[in-house]
Design an enzyme around this catalytic site. Structure first.
Site, short mmCIF file in Angstrom:
data_model
loop_
_atom_site.label_atom_id
_atom_site.label_comp_id
_atom_site.label_asym_id
_atom_site.label_seq_id
_atom_site.Cartn_x
_atom_site.Cartn_y
_atom_site.Cartn_z
N THR A 88 0.54 -1.38 0.02
CA THR A 88 0.38 -0.23 0.31
C THR A 88 0.95 1.14 -0.13
OG1 THR A 88 -2.03 1.27 1.68
CG2 THR A 88 -0.44 0.25 2.23
N LYS A 92 3.74 1.53 -3.93
CA LYS A 92 3.22 1.14 -5.14
C LYS A 92 3.77 1.36 -5.59
CE LYS A 92 -1.22 1.24 -3.05
NZ LYS A 92 -2.92 1.31 -3.51
N GLU A 104 1.46 -7.43 -17.28
CA GLU A 104 1.67 -6.81 -18.32
C GLU A 104 0.43 -5.34 -18.09
OE1 GLU A 104 -0.34 -5.85 -22.27
OE2 GLU A 104 -0.16 -7.86 -22.20
N ASP A 129 -5.50 -3.60 -8.04
CA ASP A 129 -6.95 -1.64 -7.50
C ASP A 129 -6.93 -2.02 -7.76
OD1 ASP A 129 -4.90 -1.73 -4.95
OD2 ASP A 129 -3.38 -0.26 -5.32
N ALA A 154 -2.74 10.68 -10.08
CA ALA A 154 -1.71 9.80 -11.25
C ALA A 154 -1.01 9.56 -10.45
CB ALA A 154 -1.64 10.92 -12.47
N GLY A 156 0.19 5.96 -7.82
CA GLY A 156 -0.14 4.53 -7.85
C GLY A 156 -1.56 3.91 -8.18
N ALA A 157 -2.47 4.10 -7.02
CA ALA A 157 -3.85 3.72 -7.13
C ALA A 157 -3.85 4.80 -8.27
CB ALA A 157 -4.48 4.87 -5.42
N ARG A 181 3.40 13.79 -13.88
CA ARG A 181 2.70 12.74 -13.22
C ARG A 181 1.46 12.09 -14.76
NH1 ARG A 181 3.01 11.17 -7.45
NH2 ARG A 181 1.67 12.69 -7.28
N GLY A 263 -14.17 3.18 -0.84
CA GLY A 263 -13.06 3.43 -0.98
C GLY A 263 -12.59 2.39 -0.60
#
Length: 290
Positions: A88, A92, A104, A129, A154, A156-157, A181, A263
């Site tokens: 988490t 990530k 991929e 995720d 933008a 990891g999540a 990013r 969430g």
């Protein structure tokens, strides 16, 4: 959700020892690494699913400060009964550089949130995720195919959510406080022929789905990810922040008549995918041992 029927056989799972009390000396460990980890909710439901799958295993939260992540991962790899990791924030993206190979999907995202030890001792990663996020939407009757989505964040999540939305057939605009990013994510997916573009402002107007994919909302003094007056009742508004369950952003969305997705859906709807990911690694180990 996982049923009562075991997903793996005893030889592949290390299920020997399940009747010797829990936990016991034959326990297989999966670690959940983050900085912090006090907010995570996955250890209990994930451990339940691992045991339902016939595994003598548990998911244990491990607070790993970001500055020592490479050293910590090097040490974790030496623990012989550690079979995998759930990852988490904020690990990530950097963890994608530390594993030996990635799926991929994970390469498109440039991040991972699960990693497993393979039979040869190498480590493989994937990002699930977005899988959990989209499964949650589908369960609520919102099919992303042909829909427009606005994603704030933008990292990891956010990258995981954006990738899975375009894979599901949505067109996506992504905004990040770091324009570089957001542009990099959009460019990476455009090169793979997906419908995505970066946004210059945090304006979701015209979107059917609006997603806060930033950590904003975890702390009481956090600002909102975007101006809530830009939300309209026909929008589905979703979070990736799990604690508090209903963030101030979702409260504002509800007040404006929007449907919402908590969430926690990101975590709850990907648990079975995580078990399947770890199960595949165990089956490979069992096959290599024969």
């Amino acid at each position: 959700m996982a049923g009562a029927e075991p997903l793996v056989d005893a030889a592949a799972s290390g299920a020997i020892g399940l009747d010797d009390g829990f936990p016991n000396g034959q326990l297989r460990i999966y670690g959940l690494i983050g900085d912090p980890v006090s907010q995570v909710r996955a250890p209990s439901p994930m451990t339940q699913r691992l045991r339902q799958a016939g595994l003598n295993a548990a998911l244990v939260p491990l607070h790993v400060p970001a500055v020592v992540l490479p050293v910590a991962f090097g040490g974790l790899k030496l623990i012989r009964n550690l079979d995998g990791l759930v990852i988490t924030v904020p690990h990530k993206i950097p963890m994608a550089e530390l594993v030996d190979r990635s799926s991929e999907r994970a390469r498109l995202v440039s991040a991972i949130n699960v990693a497993r030890r393979e039979a040869d001792g190498s480590w493989s990663g994937d990002i699930l995720d977005g899988v959990g996020f989209v499964r949650g939407l589908m369960d609520r009757g919102f099919d992303p195919k042909g829909q427009s989505a606005f994603v704030v964040g933008a990292g990891g999540a956010g990258s995981a959510v954006a990738v899975e939305l375009v894979l599901a057939g949505a067109s996506v605009r992504v905004f990040d406080v770091s324009a570089t990013r957001a542009h990099a994510l959009a460019q990476r997916l455009q090169q793979a022929n997906y419908a995505i573009e970066s946004a210059e402002t945090a304006d979701p107007s015209g979107a059917a789905l609006v997603v806060n994919a930033t950590p904003l909302g975890m702390r009481q003094d956090d600002p909102l990810p975007l101006d809530p007056t830009l939300l309209s009742p026909e929008m589905m508004v979703a979070e990736v922040v799990m604690k508090p369950p209903v963030t101030p952003f979702l409260q504002q969305a509800k007040a404006r008549g929007c449907r919402i997705q908590l969430g926690e859906a990101v975590m709850l709807y990907q648990l079975d995918a995580q078990v399947a990911f770890f199960r595949e690694g165990l089956l490979r180990k069992a096959s290599a041992a024969h």
